[in-house]
Design an enzyme around this catalytic site. Sequence first.
Site, short mmCIF file in Angstrom:
data_model
loop_
_atom_site.label_atom_id
_atom_site.label_comp_id
_atom_site.label_asym_id
_atom_site.label_seq_id
_atom_site.Cartn_x
_atom_site.Cartn_y
_atom_site.Cartn_z
CG PHE A 112 -0.40 0.61 2.42
CD1 PHE A 112 -0.59 1.62 2.92
CD2 PHE A 112 0.40 -0.38 3.50
CE1 PHE A 112 -0.24 2.10 4.24
CE2 PHE A 112 0.96 -0.13 4.58
CZ PHE A 112 0.61 1.29 5.09
CE LYS A 113 3.37 1.62 4.53
NZ LYS A 113 4.58 1.26 5.63
CG ASP A 114 3.78 0.55 -4.30
OD1 ASP A 114 5.21 0.93 -4.47
OD2 ASP A 114 3.75 -0.66 -4.82
CB THR A 147 8.04 2.63 4.13
OG1 THR A 147 6.53 2.75 4.84
CG2 THR A 147 8.41 3.86 3.90
#
Length: 494
Positions: A112-114, A147
């Site tokens: 999800f950090k993308d 991250t």
Amino acid sequence: MHYVSTRDASLRFSSAQAIVQGLSRDGGLFLPEEIPALPEGKLREMAAWSYPQRAAYVMSLYLDDFTEQELLSYAEKAYGPAKFDTPKAAPLTQVGQNTHILELWHGPTCAFKDMALQMLPYLLTASLRKTGEEKTACILVATSGDTGKAALEGFRDVDGTKILVFYPKDGVSDIQKLQMVTQEGENVGVCAVEGNFDDAQTGVKRIFSDEALREQLAANGYFLSSANSINWGRVLPQIVYYVSSYCDLLDAGKITMGEKINICVPTGNFGNILAGYYAKLMGVPVKTLICASNANNVLTEFIETGVYDRNRPFYQTASPSMDILISSNLERLLYLLSGADETVRGYMQQLGRTGRYELAPELAASVRGNFACGCCDDTRTLATIGRVFEEKQYLLDTHTAVAYTVLEDYRAKTHDDTVTVLASTASPFKFCTSVLSALGVHEFAAGTGVITQLETATGRSAPKPLASLSGKAVRFDGCTAKEDMSAVVSAFLR
């Protein structure tokens, strides 16, 4: 719109300045002075928009240093087909009558950090131009797993930047580590830290507060910035996908306009669920935000009791990106709820001195009024993965399984069957051995062969960025004591 520090509201910055600086020099986090409201009817209008259009509009409400057209051009590149394997970027998949899994792992690093770190390089480099900054930005990152790779990939060979990532030596999955240590790019660096994520995160914060080091770097043409969720440029793009998920539910006819939803998030550093709270404050009809923790349940206790206490055992779990005892973004929530920098400053001083603080009763009640919570250990996490795959043919990663379990617990306790968006934070192929264990497999192939093994066991295909790891050369094998992280930074920037 100006941005202020959570610890000193007299410090006011433009959005571009806040993004460039990352962390306030007083140790506080930047946040907007006010929260923009979505105009009436806007969510219904946005239901017909593409994800980049939604992103540009939402971010434009916070970034008055940027035009909406600028932001749209960034969003179309950040979330386009060259980076994401679906045009929706963050699609919803229905699993059960009222549960919709928000898949946030369709980007280049499968986490999800993308969603934020494909946008942040555009925001940062534009902010450098807007503020007239001519020195090179050195992006420092502490990672609990996802991250680091997302930041490395986002800032790889971006002009005017260098990026150095610190990760806990034994605190990430084998695939997460391999993603980082094989990272390509001329401006990147990776180093393990002897300790856990909190040690790495505290070390990075200490470096930001080191005035002598900042002066030394400035003399050499560098300044420090952050790609962790302490940077507002990380939190803001995350608000977008909660707004977008409501629009997608509307568009699919799963809810009617104005109908409230719940949001359930597997939570470590509190940035992801904080973004959901911002979406609620903007006017997205959210009933309850459900904070899901693993065995490192400091946030569960905090929400239930109002006491934040990191003085407890630290567990390395099957959901390593949540193995955190110091949740930095909680500081922003305390400011939002109290409205007082003095209050936040006092709590953070207590945390630094004693490792704990206790909220005033009215503030603790405000936290409980907005957030539900729960936690589960690895045994229940793996059981959920196996059961959901068998019953619903949906493959969860370990972090999403924590949230799924906590959501089930919450519904059993409250009988609240509100339509719920459940944030899925990573591809299950990032945690192959744990997922295989959940499916009853206990002998694992070596190296990246475990990815093929999980494909065979599930009949699912691994995302291309993970499948392509096989054969990549390790570029970074350094390790440092947490006390020596500053020296690593100095050597990286020679």
